[in-house]
Design a protein around this motif. Sequence first.
Motif, PDB file in Angstrom:
ATOM      1  N   VAL A 244      -0.023  -6.972 -11.583  1.00  0.00           N
ATOM      2  CA  VAL A 244      -0.257  -5.990 -10.523  1.00  0.00           C
ATOM      3  C   VAL A 244       0.532  -4.734 -10.846  1.00  0.00           C
ATOM      4  CG1 VAL A 244      -0.718  -7.731  -8.767  1.00  0.00           C
ATOM      5  CG2 VAL A 244       1.611  -6.901  -9.062  1.00  0.00           C
ATOM      6  N   ASN A 245      -0.116  -3.599 -10.680  1.00  0.00           N
ATOM      7  CA  ASN A 245       0.542  -2.315 -10.896  1.00  0.00           C
ATOM      8  C   ASN A 245       1.118  -1.861  -9.558  1.00  0.00           C
ATOM      9  OD1 ASN A 245       1.247   0.411 -11.295  1.00  0.00           O
ATOM     10  ND2 ASN A 245      -0.256   0.609 -12.934  1.00  0.00           N
ATOM     11  N   VAL A 246       2.440  -1.911  -9.429  1.00  0.00           N
ATOM     12  CA  VAL A 246       3.069  -1.630  -8.139  1.00  0.00           C
ATOM     13  C   VAL A 246       2.970  -0.157  -7.770  1.00  0.00           C
ATOM     14  CG1 VAL A 246       4.644  -3.586  -8.365  1.00  0.00           C
ATOM     15  CG2 VAL A 246       5.371  -1.330  -9.178  1.00  0.00           C
ATOM     16  N   ALA A 247       2.618   0.704  -8.740  1.00  0.00           N
ATOM     17  CA  ALA A 247       2.417   2.117  -8.424  1.00  0.00           C
ATOM     18  C   ALA A 247       1.104   2.344  -7.681  1.00  0.00           C
ATOM     19  CB  ALA A 247       2.445   2.964  -9.696  1.00  0.00           C
ATOM     20  N   GLU A 248       0.223   1.350  -7.708  1.00  0.00           N
ATOM     21  CA  GLU A 248      -1.095   1.511  -7.098  1.00  0.00           C
ATOM     22  C   GLU A 248      -1.153   1.030  -5.657  1.00  0.00           C
ATOM     23  OE1 GLU A 248      -3.837  -0.401  -9.712  1.00  0.00           O
ATOM     24  OE2 GLU A 248      -3.636   1.133 -11.283  1.00  0.00           O
ATOM     25  N   GLY A 249      -0.054   0.513  -5.150  1.00  0.00           N
ATOM     26  CA  GLY A 249      -0.061   0.083  -3.761  1.00  0.00           C
ATOM     27  C   GLY A 249       0.813  -1.120  -3.520  1.00  0.00           C
ATOM     28  N   ASP A 250       0.747  -1.631  -2.296  1.00  0.00           N
ATOM     29  CA  ASP A 250       1.577  -2.744  -1.864  1.00  0.00           C
ATOM     30  C   ASP A 250       1.334  -3.972  -2.745  1.00  0.00           C
ATOM     31  OD1 ASP A 250       3.213  -4.390  -0.223  1.00  0.00           O
ATOM     32  OD2 ASP A 250       1.394  -5.138   0.748  1.00  0.00           O
ATOM     33  N   PRO A 251       2.384  -4.525  -3.389  1.00  0.00           N
ATOM     34  CA  PRO A 251       2.189  -5.723  -4.221  1.00  0.00           C
ATOM     35  C   PRO A 251       1.620  -6.902  -3.442  1.00  0.00           C
ATOM     36  CG  PRO A 251       4.337  -4.735  -4.632  1.00  0.00           C
ATOM     37  CD  PRO A 251       3.762  -4.019  -3.448  1.00  0.00           C
ATOM     38  N   GLY A 252       1.985  -7.025  -2.168  1.00  0.00           N
ATOM     39  CA  GLY A 252       1.480  -8.129  -1.365  1.00  0.00           C
ATOM     40  C   GLY A 252      -0.035  -8.093  -1.219  1.00  0.00           C
ATOM     41  N   GLU A 253      -0.596  -6.914  -1.003  1.00  0.00           N
ATOM     42  CA  GLU A 253      -2.045  -6.799  -0.881  1.00  0.00           C
ATOM     43  C   GLU A 253      -2.728  -7.153  -2.194  1.00  0.00           C
ATOM     44  OE1 GLU A 253      -2.882  -2.886   0.477  1.00  0.00           O
ATOM     45  OE2 GLU A 253      -1.940  -3.172   2.457  1.00  0.00           O
ATOM     46  N   GLN A 254      -2.126  -6.741  -3.307  1.00  0.00           N
ATOM     47  CA  GLN A 254      -2.714  -7.055  -4.617  1.00  0.00           C
ATOM     48  C   GLN A 254      -2.607  -8.552  -4.915  1.00  0.00           C
ATOM     49  OE1 GLN A 254      -1.955  -4.074  -7.835  1.00  0.00           O
ATOM     50  NE2 GLN A 254      -0.504  -3.194  -6.385  1.00  0.00           N
TER      51      GLN A 254
END
Length: 406
Positions: A244-254
């Motif tokens: 998961v790319n944490v720059a793209e948004g909330d890690p939990g949602e990914q």
Amino acid sequence: MAGNRGVVYQGAGRVEVQDIAYPEFELKDGPGVNPANVGRKVPHGVILKVVATNICGSDQHMVRGRTTAPEGLVLGHEITGEVVEKGSDVEFVEVGDLVSVPFNISCGRCRNCKERRTEICLNVNPDRPGSAYGYVDMGGWVGGQAEYALVPYADWNLLRFPDRDRAMEKILDLTMLSDIFPTGYHGCVTAGVGVGSSVYVAGAGPVGLAAAASAQLLGAAVVIVGDMKEERLAQARSFGCEAVNVAEGDPGEQIERILGSPVVDCAVDAVGFEAHGTGKDAEKEAPASVLNTAMALTRAGGSIGIPGLYVTGDPGASDEAAREGSLSIRLGLGWSKSHAFFTGQCPVMKYHRELMAAIMTDRVQIAKAVNAVAIPLEEAPEGYRSFDEGAASKYVLDPNGYLGTG
């Protein structure tokens, strides 16, 4: 007497390969050497001709100027070598042995060492429990990014490779035993990773990738690695991890899109105090971000392993509290979820023999997982620059040509 060259810290952003003193069986005064250690005799030590010595993210913290490391410090705590001299009190290690050196320096005689807590030995560092080669506030033991290095308490500290020829065939894997493989493994063990676990590893640098490979070795069902560097995330995917790319948004949602749930069984922080935020805050340094994210992502009753480095002095921190290692951690969240937290250096000796066996029997390909790249000692400054820019590589220095880079 042979000459010696080593990688020397020259101030924020700069390292140079310079002529340095050949090791002796006595600690000399120098940058970072605790005065109480000056003149300390080391008849229990050996001198190694260094076979491989690695650039570590912990070194990079110092080179960025984010610690109180003094200029002139010889760097390097990940050492694999051949014994070329032995002190008068060394009984079992022999000249010619090929060995791995735990980055923790320990005496084998104090209470903590006898309890297998070699990361907090009481006798090798006058400043505080625990010591390491070439590292700030660790007693002043000279670093191993050099042609030759001194290792104290050799009979206790060294892991001998039983078959030299077979070891040299796997030397890029075996050099990871000095630090990052046991460190990543320790992060997973303390996080409670086991058969069928879902695991989130924060950070796709070498320690994070080593933790991900360790989680697979321990039987995890799914390993998810978070980072903001696509090249590093691609490296994680290359050996079967989700990313998961944490720059793209909330890690939990990914993570929910991967697992069907926004929580995991276990989390490992392989980032440490130079952490950044997530999503729109990914460009901002936020030293408590990974710890708080790990608490949010880990199920109630789960554990969080924290092999990522946190320091008591960070002169480059963005606020006064963080300069002293005080972070805004949501401890209430962790408390409410009954989390267990495990911090501190990895006690390498607790794991390195078993991990050596895993390497030699092809249970794990750790050099491939972390993308080990051998370079000559003289190219160390370029290696540091590339690593600092986020290269998905673990740079292994070849001071004496054993790895064929010269």
